[in-house]
Design an enzyme around this catalytic site. Structure first.
Site, mmCIF file in Angstrom:
data_model
loop_
_atom_site.group_PDB
_atom_site.id
_atom_site.type_symbol
_atom_site.label_atom_id
_atom_site.label_comp_id
_atom_site.label_asym_id
_atom_site.label_seq_id
_atom_site.Cartn_x
_atom_site.Cartn_y
_atom_site.Cartn_z
ATOM 1 C CE1 TYR A 1 -4.338 -2.141 4.795
ATOM 2 C CE2 TYR A 1 -3.599 0.067 4.198
ATOM 3 C CZ TYR A 1 -4.012 -1.202 3.829
ATOM 4 O OH TYR A 1 -4.078 -1.543 2.492
ATOM 5 C CB SER B 1 -0.883 -0.009 1.255
ATOM 6 O OG SER B 1 -1.477 1.248 1.475
#
Length: 337
Positions: free
Chosen positions: A168, A143
């Site tokens: 995350y 990501s």
């Protein structure tokens, strides 16, 4: 090739599976269909692939598609240390694309355990299965969040990623480090793809563009964080899938290392402009609720895509206008508005 795609009921996973089976690859999709957002949307995506809810809802049952002979689906948790290895051993995949993960930056602040279970334990299980079954290549989703609040624009793969600002992001950074170790120790060919703000039809309802369209359609206020002074490298899912496919299917049998690539648009859009584009194609003005910056969020993202362009001839084809128009058309049909 015979390909395992995890996260097959997810946004990007659904689109990737669809194009792979249309290209006549044998694909097995895996997903745990968790309730982070509407399971109905996940089951509806699978339905488009010929996997009906009655068969998809049962765990550990491998079901064939009614539409595509070359697609099967199994509901399973990545962290299932007993059954995932069995699946790998029985199916003998050529390559694996791991898109399954607990998504969401803000949700990770409230539910940290979920991220460790899925994104760390689950990913370790994938790595172990690939090692033990001599998988030729593992492509996995990382990501843009690994860059943290990077001030250097555009973000390059060589930039420092030691300062993530959400759990995350930390879990995705961990995946990159774990893949690096497995490549180093076991000569496993691993490729991590850092996705930049993906949007498009069948998208995630927790994402800003989906929330905006839904709120404006229903005459509700949209939440605009940092007073709109944010910009994102919005990348249409069709472009993302082309990039993933190129990496996944290109013969790299001679490579045994670990690589990282950005997949983005390289054209960040200010949030206020993004909202204006949505308003244009909805034919309706938004009611804005201006809010301060949120914890775990970053002010700007912008991908350098020179590396993936050089190695895989990647390029973006979908403009913001085309992408937003496409999403709104899908939204109106899907939600019957």
């Amino acid at each position: 090739m015979k390909i395992l795609v995890t996260g097959a009921a997810g946004f990007i996973g659904y689109h990737l599976v669809k194009t792979l089976i249309e290209d006549n690859h044998d694909v097995i999709g895996l997903d745990n269909i968790n309730d982070y957002y509407s399971t109905n949307l996940k089951f509806d995506r699978l339905n488009e692939l010929g996997i009906y809810k009655d068969s998809a809802k049962d765990f550990l049952s491998l079901n064939g598609s009614t539409l595509f002979q070359n697609f099967k689906f199994i509901r399973m948790n990545l962290e299932d240390r007993e059954n995932l290895p069995k699946l790998f051993k029985n199916q003998k995949f050529d390559v694996v694309c791991n898109l399954a993960a607990q998504a969401g930056v803000r949700y990770s602040i409230e539910n940290p355990e979920t991220y460790i279970d899925s994104n760390i334990v689950g990913f370790l299980n994938i790595l172990e299965c690939c090692r033990n079954q001599n998988i030729k290549k593992l492509v996995y989703a990382s990501s843009s969040s690994v860059y943290g609040d990077n001030k250097k624009i555009p973000f390059k793969e060589t930039d420092n990623t030691d300062n993530p600002i959400s759990l995350y992001a930390a879990s995705k950074k961990s995946n990159e480090l774990m893949a690096h170790i497995y490549s180093h120790l076991f000569k496993l060919n691993t490729i991590g793809l850092r996705f930049f703000t993906v949007y498009g039809s069948w998208g995630r309802p927790d994402m800003a563009y989906y929330l905006f369209v839904d709120a404006i359609t229903n005459d509700k206020a949209i939440k605009v964080f940092n007073n709109g002074e944010l910009s994102r490298d919005f990348t249409h899912v069709d472009d993302i899938v082309i990039g993933v496919k190129s990496v996944l299917l290109t013969d790299s049998s001679t490579k045994k290392g670990n690589e990282l690539y950005n997949i983005g648009n390289n054209k960040p859009v200010v949030l206020t402009k993004f909202i204006e584009t949505i308003e244009k194609y909805l034919g309706k003005k938004s009611i804005k609720k201006m809010l301060p910056m949120q914890d775990g969020d970053v002010k700007k993202t912008c991908a350098s895509i020179s590396k993936i362009t050089k190695d895989y001839n990647f390029q973006n084809n979908v403009s913001l206008d085309e992408g937003i128009k496409e999403f709104i058309n899908w939204f109106k049909v899907y939600h019957k508005v």
